[in-house]
Write a protein that holds these residues in place. Structure first.
Motif, PDB file in Angstrom:
ATOM      1  N   THR A  86       0.834  -1.210   0.000  1.00 24.41           N
ATOM      2  CA  THR A  86       0.000   0.000   0.000  1.00 24.41           C
ATOM      3  C   THR A  86       0.864   1.254   0.000  1.00 24.41           C
ATOM      4  OG1 THR A  86      -1.750  -1.166   1.205  1.00 24.41           O
ATOM      5  CG2 THR A  86      -1.816   1.239   1.226  1.00 24.41           C
ATOM      6  N   LEU A  87       1.924   1.268   0.791  1.00 23.21           N
ATOM      7  CA  LEU A  87       2.817   2.423   0.822  1.00 23.21           C
ATOM      8  C   LEU A  87       3.472   2.654  -0.541  1.00 23.21           C
ATOM      9  CD1 LEU A  87       4.598   1.921   4.270  1.00 23.21           C
ATOM     10  CD2 LEU A  87       2.803   3.569   3.713  1.00 23.21           C
ATOM     11  N   LEU A  88       3.813   1.578  -1.231  1.00 26.40           N
ATOM     12  CA  LEU A  88       4.487   1.714  -2.520  1.00 26.40           C
ATOM     13  C   LEU A  88       3.562   2.244  -3.609  1.00 26.40           C
ATOM     14  CD1 LEU A  88       6.618  -1.573  -2.562  1.00 26.40           C
ATOM     15  CD2 LEU A  88       7.392   0.761  -2.080  1.00 26.40           C
ATOM     16  N   THR A  89       2.246   2.107  -3.435  1.00 24.13           N
ATOM     17  CA  THR A  89       1.323   2.564  -4.486  1.00 24.13           C
ATOM     18  C   THR A  89       1.442   4.063  -4.731  1.00 24.13           C
ATOM     19  OG1 THR A  89      -0.471   2.830  -2.868  1.00 24.13           O
ATOM     20  CG2 THR A  89      -0.321   0.724  -4.027  1.00 24.13           C
ATOM     21  N   ARG A 108      -9.982  -2.464   2.317  1.00 23.46           N
ATOM     22  CA  ARG A 108     -10.408  -1.080   2.516  1.00 23.46           C
ATOM     23  C   ARG A 108      -9.748  -0.465   3.748  1.00 23.46           C
ATOM     24  NH1 ARG A 108     -11.981   1.876  -1.579  1.00 23.46           N
ATOM     25  NH2 ARG A 108     -14.005   1.367  -2.444  1.00 23.46           N
ATOM     26  N   LEU A 109      -9.556  -1.265   4.771  1.00 20.15           N
ATOM     27  CA  LEU A 109      -8.929  -0.746   5.979  1.00 20.15           C
ATOM     28  C   LEU A 109      -7.507  -0.288   5.695  1.00 20.15           C
ATOM     29  CD1 LEU A 109      -9.463  -0.421   9.079  1.00 20.15           C
ATOM     30  CD2 LEU A 109      -8.271  -2.601   9.364  1.00 20.15           C
ATOM     31  N   LEU A 110      -6.774  -1.070   4.912  1.00 22.49           N
ATOM     32  CA  LEU A 110      -5.380  -0.740   4.628  1.00 22.49           C
ATOM     33  C   LEU A 110      -5.238   0.394   3.620  1.00 22.49           C
ATOM     34  CD1 LEU A 110      -3.889  -4.346   4.436  1.00 22.49           C
ATOM     35  CD2 LEU A 110      -3.440  -2.638   6.197  1.00 22.49           C
ATOM     36  N   THR A 111      -6.108   0.444   2.625  1.00 25.99           N
ATOM     37  CA  THR A 111      -5.948   1.411   1.536  1.00 25.99           C
ATOM     38  C   THR A 111      -6.795   2.669   1.699  1.00 25.99           C
ATOM     39  OG1 THR A 111      -7.660   0.292   0.228  1.00 25.99           O
ATOM     40  CG2 THR A 111      -5.380  -0.419  -0.090  1.00 25.99           C
ATOM     41  N   LEU A 157       0.345  -3.425  -7.696  1.00 22.65           N
ATOM     42  CA  LEU A 157       0.479  -3.338  -6.241  1.00 22.65           C
ATOM     43  C   LEU A 157      -0.874  -3.394  -5.544  1.00 22.65           C
ATOM     44  CD1 LEU A 157       3.307  -0.664  -5.928  1.00 22.65           C
ATOM     45  CD2 LEU A 157       3.454  -3.082  -5.346  1.00 22.65           C
ATOM     46  N   HIS A 158      -1.874  -2.706  -6.084  1.00 14.91           N
ATOM     47  CA  HIS A 158      -3.206  -2.787  -5.481  1.00 14.91           C
ATOM     48  C   HIS A 158      -3.740  -4.217  -5.554  1.00 14.91           C
ATOM     49  CE1 HIS A 158      -4.798   1.056  -4.057  1.00 14.91           C
ATOM     50  NE2 HIS A 158      -3.998   1.629  -4.936  1.00 14.91           N
ATOM     51  N   THR A 159      -3.477  -4.880  -6.671  1.00 16.91           N
ATOM     52  CA  THR A 159      -3.870  -6.276  -6.775  1.00 16.91           C
ATOM     53  C   THR A 159      -3.130  -7.119  -5.742  1.00 16.91           C
ATOM     54  OG1 THR A 159      -4.219  -5.963  -9.152  1.00 16.91           O
ATOM     55  CG2 THR A 159      -4.052  -8.224  -8.351  1.00 16.91           C
ATOM     56  N   GLY A 160      -1.843  -6.812  -5.563  1.00 18.19           N
ATOM     57  CA  GLY A 160      -1.056  -7.531  -4.566  1.00 18.19           C
ATOM     58  C   GLY A 160      -1.576  -7.333  -3.152  1.00 18.19           C
ATOM     59  N   VAL A 161      -2.097  -6.153  -2.851  1.00 18.65           N
ATOM     60  CA  VAL A 161      -2.672  -5.912  -1.524  1.00 18.65           C
ATOM     61  C   VAL A 161      -3.851  -6.857  -1.275  1.00 18.65           C
ATOM     62  CG1 VAL A 161      -3.861  -4.236  -0.061  1.00 18.65           C
ATOM     63  CG2 VAL A 161      -1.913  -3.511  -1.441  1.00 18.65           C
ATOM     64  N   VAL A 162      -4.729  -6.995  -2.259  1.00 17.38           N
ATOM     65  CA  VAL A 162      -5.883  -7.893  -2.110  1.00 17.38           C
ATOM     66  C   VAL A 162      -5.414  -9.338  -1.937  1.00 17.38           C
ATOM     67  CG1 VAL A 162      -8.022  -8.698  -3.167  1.00 17.38           C
ATOM     68  CG2 VAL A 162      -7.318  -6.325  -3.465  1.00 17.38           C
ATOM     69  N   ILE A 163      -4.437  -9.747  -2.747  1.00 14.05           N
ATOM     70  CA  ILE A 163      -3.931 -11.117  -2.652  1.00 14.05           C
ATOM     71  C   ILE A 163      -3.317 -11.367  -1.273  1.00 14.05           C
ATOM     72  CG2 ILE A 163      -2.217 -12.729  -3.566  1.00 14.05           C
ATOM     73  CD1 ILE A 163      -2.641 -11.449  -6.307  1.00 14.05           C
ATOM     74  N   ALA A 164      -2.561 -10.392  -0.763  1.00 13.95           N
ATOM     75  CA  ALA A 164      -1.950 -10.550   0.558  1.00 13.95           C
ATOM     76  C   ALA A 164      -3.012 -10.650   1.652  1.00 13.95           C
ATOM     77  CB  ALA A 164      -1.002  -9.374   0.832  1.00 13.95           C
TER      78      ALA A 164
END
Length: 338
Positions: free
Chosen positions: A85-88, A314-317, A244-251
């Motif tokens: 999320t930070l890298l986005t 949603r909480l993270l992003t 990266l946003h896709t990676g956030v969901v996968i994580a």
């Protein structure tokens, strides 16, 4: 008797620009007393701060519920999701730099992207982020038309990247995307609407002012792709942002131990986020949530697990960065960086 006037030196913090008129305008603004700008900027900063506190209080049950659900999740996967999320915001800054010819201040550009992501959750259809970025580019010396073109180029690149990723993943994961059936009458209405839009677009394009604006926009697009570094920044940043946003969901899916392959999760997220654009809401709140939960369930996840994934994403992003982002936005306005 001719007088020689020394050329003003450019400050290291200013954006590089070849437009003398823009430089003169910035010097004129800087020479004016600060008191002239202080009142409205102070009001905007206070409104942003109060709005941040109000949003946090209003949505506190959602935040508290999300924290409770994620408290039992795998911490290592959540840490990875937070890092992605930070890298986005850095990737968004890279794509924005690639869409303009001038060299923008890197640190301030990343900060503006962080603030713009928070503003995007206050207005629908990306108007919040667009207004913040437009103001920033104009502060950097770009004319309003060129700044708007830069935003359009960045948005177009992002849309093209998403469509390409969806096409690739749809071939790799057949059967995940299930498009609703459309009857003959609806297809006929759509075809008639598209046919009526073509001559209207041609008539509008023939107008002198619009044609001149389109020519300038086309020139900026050509300039981007004539410079390999700018094109790489634009397309690379757009691709990295979506990935990266896709990676956030996968994580988050892995953190909650949801039995779903990464390819299906990626396709579900990209399709849901693209479909949510059709129903513009502030930051996609509501539209993206429902679309993503439905897409994950269609991909094979249990319904309750899909809701938990959406809440964690949603909480993270959104919710955790929202209040800090609005406070940063208030600081940028107060310091006249916007």
């Amino acid at each position: 008797m001719s007088a020689q006037v020394a050329a003003p030196k450019r400050g290291a913090g200013n954006c590089a620009t070849s437009h003398d008129g823009a430089a003169d305008e910035r010097r004129r603004i800087a020479a004016q007393p600060a008191e002239r700008f202080a009142p409205w900027q102070t009001v905007v900063a206070l409104v942003m701060a109060v709005g941040a506190v109000g949003l946090a209080a209003r949505h506190w049950p959602v935040l508290d519920s999300g924290v409770d659900r994620l408290a039992v999740a795998d911490r290592s996967w959540l840490l990875l999701a937070a890092l992605l999320t930070l890298l986005t915001w850095g990737c968004a800054a890279l794509a924005q730099q690639g869409a303009v010819g001038e060299v923008l201040p890197a640190g301030r550009l990343v900060t503006v992207q962080f603030a713009a992501s928070a503003a995007n959750h206050l207005l629908p259809a990306g108007l919040g982020a667009g207004a913040v970025n437009l103001r920033f580019l104009m502060r950097c010396g770009l004319a309003s038309g060129r700044a708007a073109t830069a935003l359009a180029v960045k948005s177009t690149a992002g849309a093209v990247v998403r469509i390409a990723l969806i096409a690739v993943l749809a071939l790799a994961c057949p059967g995940v995307l299930r498009l609703p059936s459309v009857g003959g009458p609806k297809l006929l209405v759509g075809a008639l609407a598209a046919g009526a839009a073509v001559p209207l677009a041609v008539l509008l394009a023939r107008r002198t002012r619009l044609r001149r604006a389109m020519a300038c926009a086309a020139a900026d697009v050509r300039a981007v792709h004539e410079n390999p570094r700018r094109a790489a920044a634009l397309w690379g940043g757009s691709l990295a942002f979506a990935t990266l946003h896709t990676g956030v969901v996968i994580a988050v899916v892995h953190a909650l131990d949801v039995p779903l392959p990464a390819g299906r999760v990626a396709l579900a997220y990209l399709a849901a986020s693209s479909a949510a654009v059709l129903l513009p809401t502030p930051g996609g709140l509501g539209s993206l949530d429902a679309a993503l939960a439905w897409a994950l369930t269609t991909a094979g996840a249990p319904g309750s697990a899909s809701v938990s994934v959406v809440l964690g994403y949603r909480l993270l992003t959104v919710w955790l960065p929202l209040v800090p982002g609005l406070l940063v936005l208030a600081g940028l306005v107060r310091s006249r960086a916007l």
